[in-house]
Write a protein that holds these residues in place. Structure first.
Motif, PDB file in Angstrom:
ATOM      1  N   LEU A  32       8.567 -13.950  14.841  1.00 44.04           N
ATOM      2  CA  LEU A  32       7.414 -13.055  14.756  1.00 44.04           C
ATOM      3  C   LEU A  32       7.781 -11.763  14.037  1.00 44.04           C
ATOM      4  N   PRO A  33       6.790 -11.061  13.491  1.00 47.15           N
ATOM      5  CA  PRO A  33       7.068  -9.774  12.858  1.00 47.15           C
ATOM      6  C   PRO A  33       7.741  -8.823  13.846  1.00 47.15           C
ATOM      7  N   PRO A  34       8.786  -8.122  13.441  1.00 47.92           N
ATOM      8  CA  PRO A  34       9.542  -7.285  14.376  1.00 47.92           C
ATOM      9  C   PRO A  34       8.766  -6.127  14.968  1.00 47.92           C
ATOM     10  N   TYR A  35       7.658  -5.712  14.335  1.00 51.62           N
ATOM     11  CA  TYR A  35       6.876  -4.627  14.943  1.00 51.62           C
ATOM     12  C   TYR A  35       6.206  -5.070  16.239  1.00 51.62           C
ATOM     13  N   MET A  36       6.106  -6.381  16.440  1.00 48.50           N
ATOM     14  CA  MET A  36       5.535  -6.858  17.700  1.00 48.50           C
ATOM     15  C   MET A  36       6.482  -6.613  18.864  1.00 48.50           C
ATOM     16  N   ASP A  37       7.766  -6.404  18.564  1.00 53.15           N
ATOM     17  CA  ASP A  37       8.741  -6.133  19.618  1.00 53.15           C
ATOM     18  C   ASP A  37       8.413  -4.837  20.364  1.00 53.15           C
ATOM     19  N   THR A  86       0.814  -1.218   0.000  1.00 48.82           N
ATOM     20  CA  THR A  86       0.000   0.000   0.000  1.00 48.82           C
ATOM     21  C   THR A  86       0.845   1.266   0.000  1.00 48.82           C
ATOM     22  N   ASP A  87       2.147   1.120   0.162  1.00 49.90           N
ATOM     23  CA  ASP A  87       3.077   2.246   0.283  1.00 49.90           C
ATOM     24  C   ASP A  87       2.873   3.016   1.587  1.00 49.90           C
ATOM     25  N   LYS A  88       2.126   2.441   2.502  1.00 49.59           N
ATOM     26  CA  LYS A  88       1.901   3.067   3.809  1.00 49.59           C
ATOM     27  C   LYS A  88       2.258   2.090   4.933  1.00 49.59           C
ATOM     28  N   GLU A  89       3.053   1.092   4.595  1.00 46.92           N
ATOM     29  CA  GLU A  89       3.418   0.068   5.565  1.00 46.92           C
ATOM     30  C   GLU A  89       4.558   0.547   6.464  1.00 46.92           C
ATOM     31  N   LEU A  90       4.721  -0.132   7.579  1.00 44.79           N
ATOM     32  CA  LEU A  90       5.842   0.138   8.471  1.00 44.79           C
ATOM     33  C   LEU A  90       7.124  -0.482   7.910  1.00 44.79           C
ATOM     34  N   PRO A  91       8.299   0.081   8.230  1.00 43.65           N
ATOM     35  CA  PRO A  91       9.560  -0.498   7.753  1.00 43.65           C
ATOM     36  C   PRO A  91       9.719  -1.955   8.156  1.00 43.65           C
ATOM     37  N   GLU A  92       9.238  -2.319   9.343  1.00 41.41           N
ATOM     38  CA  GLU A  92       9.363  -3.697   9.812  1.00 41.41           C
ATOM     39  C   GLU A  92       8.615  -4.681   8.906  1.00 41.41           C
ATOM     40  N   THR A  93       7.511  -4.226   8.313  1.00 43.70           N
ATOM     41  CA  THR A  93       6.738  -5.098   7.430  1.00 43.70           C
ATOM     42  C   THR A  93       7.551  -5.455   6.191  1.00 43.70           C
ATOM     43  N   TYR A  94       8.185  -4.473   5.594  1.00 39.12           N
ATOM     44  CA  TYR A  94       9.009  -4.731   4.414  1.00 39.12           C
ATOM     45  C   TYR A  94      10.179  -5.653   4.757  1.00 39.12           C
ATOM     46  N   ASN A  95      10.774  -5.444   5.916  1.00 40.39           N
ATOM     47  CA  ASN A  95      11.874  -6.292   6.357  1.00 40.39           C
ATOM     48  C   ASN A  95      11.412  -7.732   6.543  1.00 40.39           C
ATOM     49  N   TYR A  96      10.247  -7.908   7.118  1.00 39.16           N
ATOM     50  CA  TYR A  96       9.707  -9.245   7.382  1.00 39.16           C
ATOM     51  C   TYR A  96       9.416  -9.979   6.074  1.00 39.16           C
ATOM     52  N   ILE A  97       8.837  -9.273   5.114  1.00 38.32           N
ATOM     53  CA  ILE A  97       8.552  -9.870   3.813  1.00 38.32           C
ATOM     54  C   ILE A  97       9.847 -10.292   3.124  1.00 38.32           C
ATOM     55  N   HIS A  98      10.855  -9.467   3.226  1.00 34.54           N
ATOM     56  CA  HIS A  98      12.151  -9.779   2.616  1.00 34.54           C
ATOM     57  C   HIS A  98      12.754 -11.041   3.232  1.00 34.54           C
ATOM     58  N   ARG A  99      12.705 -11.153   4.553  1.00 35.23           N
ATOM     59  CA  ARG A  99      13.255 -12.327   5.233  1.00 35.23           C
ATOM     60  C   ARG A  99      12.447 -13.577   4.906  1.00 35.23           C
ATOM     61  N   LEU A 100      11.130 -13.440   4.823  1.00 31.79           N
ATOM     62  CA  LEU A 100      10.279 -14.573   4.478  1.00 31.79           C
ATOM     63  C   LEU A 100      10.595 -15.062   3.072  1.00 31.79           C
TER      64      LEU A 100
END
Length: 285
Positions: free
Chosen positions: A169-174, A52-66
Protein backbone atom coordinates in the motif's frame (compact mmCIF):
# COMPACT_ATOMS: atom_id res chain seq x y z
CA UNK A 1 -4.16 -8.73 -24.24
CA UNK A 2 -7.67 -7.98 -22.96
CA UNK A 3 -9.83 -8.60 -26.02
CA UNK A 4 -12.92 -6.66 -24.94
CA UNK A 5 -10.81 -3.55 -24.33
CA UNK A 6 -9.02 -3.77 -27.62
CA UNK A 7 -11.83 -4.76 -29.96
CA UNK A 8 -15.15 -3.60 -28.56
CA UNK A 9 -13.99 -0.16 -27.41
CA UNK A 10 -12.09 0.87 -30.54
CA UNK A 11 -14.11 3.14 -32.89
CA UNK A 12 -15.20 1.68 -36.20
CA UNK A 13 -12.65 2.30 -38.91
CA UNK A 14 -9.69 2.70 -36.53
CA UNK A 15 -6.95 0.10 -36.77
CA UNK A 16 -6.01 -1.47 -33.39
CA UNK A 17 -2.35 -0.71 -33.96
CA UNK A 18 -3.17 3.01 -34.23
CA UNK A 19 -4.71 3.15 -30.76
CA UNK A 20 -2.63 4.25 -27.78
CA UNK A 21 -3.27 2.64 -24.40
CA UNK A 22 -2.69 4.98 -21.45
CA UNK A 23 -3.03 4.56 -17.71
CA UNK A 24 -2.67 7.64 -15.49
CA UNK A 25 -1.18 6.99 -12.07
CA UNK A 26 -2.12 9.05 -9.04
CA UNK A 27 0.20 7.55 -6.47
CA UNK A 28 -2.77 5.75 -4.91
CA UNK A 29 -3.45 2.08 -4.42
CA UNK A 30 -6.13 1.52 -7.10
CA UNK A 31 -4.27 3.00 -10.06
CA UNK A 32 -1.08 1.23 -8.93
CA UNK A 33 -2.89 -2.10 -8.73
CA UNK A 34 -4.43 -1.52 -12.15
CA UNK A 35 -0.99 -0.84 -13.62
CA UNK A 36 0.25 -4.16 -12.26
CA UNK A 37 -2.94 -5.94 -13.34
CA UNK A 38 -2.58 -4.71 -16.94
CA UNK A 39 1.20 -5.03 -17.19
CA UNK A 40 1.13 -8.37 -19.02
CA UNK A 41 -2.34 -7.98 -20.53
CA UNK A 42 -1.70 -4.77 -22.48
CA UNK A 43 2.01 -4.85 -23.40
CA UNK A 44 1.91 -1.53 -25.26
CA UNK A 45 0.37 0.39 -22.38
CA UNK A 46 1.85 3.77 -21.42
CA UNK A 47 2.06 4.82 -17.77
CA UNK A 48 1.96 8.50 -16.87
CA UNK A 49 2.00 10.46 -13.62
CA UNK A 50 0.69 14.02 -13.37
CA UNK A 51 3.05 15.73 -10.95
CA UNK A 52 1.36 18.79 -9.40
CA UNK A 53 4.52 19.66 -7.44
CA UNK A 54 2.33 19.65 -4.32
CA UNK A 55 2.45 15.92 -3.63
CA UNK A 56 3.60 14.24 -0.44
CA UNK A 57 7.11 12.67 -0.38
CA UNK A 58 5.52 9.24 0.05
CA UNK A 59 3.71 9.64 -3.29
CA UNK A 60 6.95 10.18 -5.19
CA UNK A 61 8.51 7.22 -3.40
CA UNK A 62 5.56 4.99 -4.28
CA UNK A 63 5.68 5.97 -7.95
CA UNK A 64 9.41 5.24 -8.04
CA UNK A 65 8.92 1.77 -6.52
CA UNK A 66 6.03 1.01 -8.87
CA UNK A 67 8.19 1.96 -11.85
CA UNK A 68 10.73 -0.66 -10.79
CA UNK A 69 8.04 -3.33 -10.51
CA UNK A 70 6.56 -2.48 -13.90
CA UNK A 71 10.04 -2.47 -15.46
CA UNK A 72 8.82 0.31 -17.69
CA UNK A 73 9.19 4.10 -17.50
CA UNK A 74 6.43 6.17 -15.95
CA UNK A 75 6.25 9.44 -17.86
CA UNK A 76 6.01 12.55 -15.67
CA UNK A 77 3.61 15.04 -17.23
CA UNK A 78 4.43 18.02 -15.04
CA UNK A 79 2.19 20.96 -16.01
CA UNK A 80 3.86 23.86 -17.81
CA UNK A 81 2.31 26.26 -15.31
CA UNK A 82 2.31 25.64 -11.57
CA UNK A 83 -0.47 25.65 -9.00
CA UNK A 84 0.66 29.11 -7.88
CA UNK A 85 0.45 30.40 -11.44
CA UNK A 86 -3.13 29.22 -11.82
CA UNK A 87 -4.02 30.51 -8.37
CA UNK A 88 -2.94 33.93 -9.60
CA UNK A 89 -4.96 33.52 -12.82
CA UNK A 90 -8.03 32.65 -10.71
CA UNK A 91 -7.36 35.78 -8.62
CA UNK A 92 -6.55 33.94 -5.42
CA UNK A 93 -9.68 31.77 -5.52
CA UNK A 94 -8.61 28.46 -4.02
CA UNK A 95 -10.00 25.25 -5.54
CA UNK A 96 -12.80 23.37 -3.84
CA UNK A 97 -15.19 20.52 -4.55
CA UNK A 98 -17.41 22.99 -6.43
CA UNK A 99 -14.62 24.63 -8.46
CA UNK A 100 -11.98 22.03 -9.20
CA UNK A 101 -9.74 24.14 -11.39
CA UNK A 102 -6.74 22.36 -9.86
CA UNK A 103 -7.85 19.06 -11.39
CA UNK A 104 -8.60 20.73 -14.70
CA UNK A 105 -5.37 22.70 -15.02
CA UNK A 106 -2.86 20.42 -13.28
CA UNK A 107 -4.12 17.00 -14.35
CA UNK A 108 -6.75 17.01 -17.08
CA UNK A 109 -5.14 19.58 -19.37
CA UNK A 110 -1.64 18.03 -19.15
CA UNK A 111 -3.22 14.63 -19.79
CA UNK A 112 -5.02 15.88 -22.89
CA UNK A 113 -1.86 17.61 -24.13
CA UNK A 114 0.11 14.39 -23.70
CA UNK A 115 -2.58 12.35 -25.47
CA UNK A 116 -3.05 14.67 -28.44
CA UNK A 117 -5.81 14.05 -30.97
CA UNK A 118 -5.22 10.42 -31.90
CA UNK A 119 -7.38 7.53 -30.63
CA UNK A 120 -6.65 6.59 -27.02
CA UNK A 121 -8.01 4.09 -24.54
CA UNK A 122 -7.71 5.50 -21.02
CA UNK A 123 -7.67 2.86 -18.29
CA UNK A 124 -9.40 3.89 -15.04
CA UNK A 125 -9.10 2.03 -11.72
CA UNK A 126 -12.69 2.12 -10.48
CA UNK A 127 -13.44 -1.10 -8.61
CA UNK A 128 -16.53 -3.25 -8.92
CA UNK A 129 -17.48 -2.56 -5.28
CA UNK A 130 -17.68 1.23 -5.57
CA UNK A 131 -20.14 3.59 -7.16
CA UNK A 132 -18.79 7.03 -7.82
CA UNK A 133 -18.14 9.50 -10.58
CA UNK A 134 -15.16 11.66 -11.36
CA UNK A 135 -13.58 14.23 -13.60
CA UNK A 136 -12.89 12.48 -16.92
CA UNK A 137 -11.87 13.99 -20.23
CA UNK A 138 -14.69 14.52 -22.72
CA UNK A 139 -12.43 14.68 -25.78
CA UNK A 140 -14.01 12.36 -28.38
CA UNK A 141 -10.72 10.60 -29.13
CA UNK A 142 -10.32 9.46 -25.50
CA UNK A 143 -12.30 6.37 -24.50
CA UNK A 144 -12.41 5.50 -20.79
CA UNK A 145 -12.53 1.83 -19.78
CA UNK A 146 -12.84 0.20 -16.34
CA UNK A 147 -11.06 -3.19 -16.19
CA UNK A 148 -11.69 -3.78 -12.48
CA UNK A 149 -15.41 -3.22 -12.88
CA UNK A 150 -15.60 -5.29 -16.04
CA UNK A 151 -13.71 -8.15 -14.40
CA UNK A 152 -15.52 -7.90 -11.07
CA UNK A 153 -12.49 -6.99 -8.95
CA UNK A 154 -13.18 -5.52 -5.51
CA UNK A 155 -11.09 -4.03 -2.69
CA UNK A 156 -9.81 -7.42 -1.51
CA UNK A 157 -8.54 -8.15 -5.02
CA UNK A 158 -6.66 -4.84 -5.12
CA UNK A 159 -5.03 -5.64 -1.77
CA UNK A 160 -4.01 -9.06 -3.09
CA UNK A 161 -2.51 -7.62 -6.29
CA UNK A 162 -0.45 -5.10 -4.33
CA UNK A 163 0.71 -7.65 -1.77
CA UNK A 164 1.67 -10.30 -4.31
CA UNK A 165 3.58 -7.78 -6.41
CA UNK A 166 5.68 -6.71 -3.43
CA UNK A 167 4.60 -3.08 -3.81
CA UNK A 168 2.13 -2.99 -0.95
CA UNK A 169 0.00 0.00 0.00
CA UNK A 170 1.06 3.63 -0.39
CA UNK A 171 3.27 4.53 2.60
CA UNK A 172 1.19 7.59 3.51
CA UNK A 173 -1.49 5.17 4.65
CA UNK A 174 0.87 4.13 7.45
CA UNK A 175 0.22 7.43 9.20
CA UNK A 176 -3.45 7.64 8.36
CA UNK A 177 -3.90 9.48 5.08
CA UNK A 178 -6.42 7.72 2.89
CA UNK A 179 -5.71 9.05 -0.59
CA UNK A 180 -3.09 10.46 -2.92
CA UNK A 181 -3.17 14.06 -4.01
CA UNK A 182 -1.87 17.46 -3.01
CA UNK A 183 -1.02 17.90 0.66
CA UNK A 184 -3.73 20.57 0.93
CA UNK A 185 -6.40 18.60 -0.93
CA UNK A 186 -9.87 19.83 0.05
CA UNK A 187 -11.14 16.24 -0.01
CA UNK A 188 -9.27 15.52 3.21
CA UNK A 189 -11.32 14.94 6.31
CA UNK A 190 -10.62 16.73 9.56
CA UNK A 191 -8.81 13.75 11.06
CA UNK A 192 -6.50 13.75 8.03
CA UNK A 193 -5.72 17.41 8.57
CA UNK A 194 -4.83 16.59 12.17
CA UNK A 195 -2.54 13.80 10.96
CA UNK A 196 -0.94 16.12 8.40
CA UNK A 197 -0.28 18.65 11.16
CA UNK A 198 1.43 15.97 13.23
CA UNK A 199 3.38 14.32 10.40
CA UNK A 200 4.24 17.31 8.22
CA UNK A 201 3.77 20.56 10.17
CA UNK A 202 5.55 22.52 7.42
CA UNK A 203 3.04 21.38 4.81
CA UNK A 204 0.19 22.16 7.19
CA UNK A 205 1.61 25.65 7.69
CA UNK A 206 1.83 26.20 3.92
CA UNK A 207 -1.80 25.07 3.50
CA UNK A 208 -2.82 27.48 6.26
CA UNK A 209 -0.92 30.27 4.52
CA UNK A 210 -2.84 29.64 1.28
CA UNK A 211 -6.09 29.75 3.23
CA UNK A 212 -5.31 33.01 5.01
CA UNK A 213 -4.09 34.71 1.83
CA UNK A 214 -7.39 33.80 0.16
CA UNK A 215 -9.21 35.83 2.79
CA UNK A 216 -6.98 38.82 2.01
CA UNK A 217 -8.14 38.86 -1.62
CA UNK A 218 -11.75 39.02 -0.54
CA UNK A 219 -12.80 35.40 -0.21
CA UNK A 220 -13.65 33.60 3.01
CA UNK A 221 -12.53 30.07 2.28
CA UNK A 222 -11.55 27.14 4.48
CA UNK A 223 -9.90 23.96 3.23
CA UNK A 224 -11.75 21.97 5.89
CA UNK A 225 -15.37 22.94 5.43
CA UNK A 226 -16.42 25.76 7.79
CA UNK A 227 -13.35 25.68 10.03
CA UNK A 228 -10.05 27.43 9.46
CA UNK A 229 -6.83 25.45 9.73
CA UNK A 230 -5.62 27.83 12.42
CA UNK A 231 -8.66 26.91 14.52
CA UNK A 232 -8.27 23.22 13.69
CA UNK A 233 -4.60 23.26 14.72
CA UNK A 234 -5.31 24.26 18.31
CA UNK A 235 -4.42 21.46 20.77
CA UNK A 236 -7.89 21.13 22.27
CA UNK A 237 -9.52 21.09 18.84
CA UNK A 238 -7.14 18.46 17.49
CA UNK A 239 -7.84 16.31 20.53
CA UNK A 240 -11.60 16.68 20.02
CA UNK A 241 -11.32 15.67 16.36
CA UNK A 242 -9.18 12.67 17.23
CA UNK A 243 -11.53 11.59 20.04
CA UNK A 244 -14.57 11.93 17.80
CA UNK A 245 -12.92 9.91 15.04
CA UNK A 246 -11.90 7.14 17.45
CA UNK A 247 -15.47 6.88 18.77
CA UNK A 248 -16.84 6.71 15.24
CA UNK A 249 -14.30 4.06 14.33
CA UNK A 250 -15.16 1.99 17.38
CA UNK A 251 -18.81 1.99 16.34
CA UNK A 252 -17.93 1.11 12.77
CA UNK A 253 -15.70 -1.77 13.85
CA UNK A 254 -18.45 -3.07 16.13
CA UNK A 255 -20.98 -3.03 13.32
CA UNK A 256 -18.66 -4.64 10.76
CA UNK A 257 -16.56 -6.92 12.93
CA UNK A 258 -12.80 -6.73 13.32
CA UNK A 259 -11.09 -4.80 10.53
CA UNK A 260 -7.55 -5.08 9.26
CA UNK A 261 -5.19 -2.38 10.45
CA UNK A 262 -4.97 -0.84 6.99
CA UNK A 263 -8.73 -0.37 6.97
CA UNK A 264 -8.75 1.41 10.30
CA UNK A 265 -5.89 3.73 9.31
CA UNK A 266 -7.23 4.66 5.94
CA UNK A 267 -10.90 3.89 6.44
CA UNK A 268 -12.44 7.28 7.04
CA UNK A 269 -15.92 6.32 5.97
CA UNK A 270 -17.50 7.18 9.30
CA UNK A 271 -17.23 10.93 8.83
CA UNK A 272 -18.28 11.43 5.23
CA UNK A 273 -17.94 8.66 2.64
CA UNK A 274 -19.10 10.67 -0.35
CA UNK A 275 -16.77 13.55 0.43
CA UNK A 276 -13.80 11.22 0.58
CA UNK A 277 -14.28 9.15 -2.55
CA UNK A 278 -15.35 11.67 -5.16
CA UNK A 279 -12.11 12.61 -6.84
CA UNK A 280 -10.35 12.95 -10.15
CA UNK A 281 -10.66 9.93 -12.41
CA UNK A 282 -8.08 11.06 -14.92
CA UNK A 283 -6.01 8.97 -12.55
CA UNK A 284 -7.91 6.92 -10.02
CA UNK A 285 -6.98 7.06 -6.36
Amino acid sequence: MIDYLVHEKIPVGVAPEDVRHILSLSGGKDSAALAIYLRDRVPQIEYIFHDTDKELPETYNYIHRLEAILAKPIVRTTPKDSFDHWLSVYKGMLPSSHRRWCTKMLKLKPFEAYVGDGPVINYVGLRADENRTGYISTKPNIIAVYPFQDDGLVRADIMRILEESGLGLPPYMDWGRSRSGCYFCFYQQKIEWVRLYEKYPDYFALAMEYEEKAVQVGEQFYWSKAESLRELSQPERRKAIRDNWEKSEAKRRASRGNLALVETLGGLEAEDPGHLRDGCLVCSI
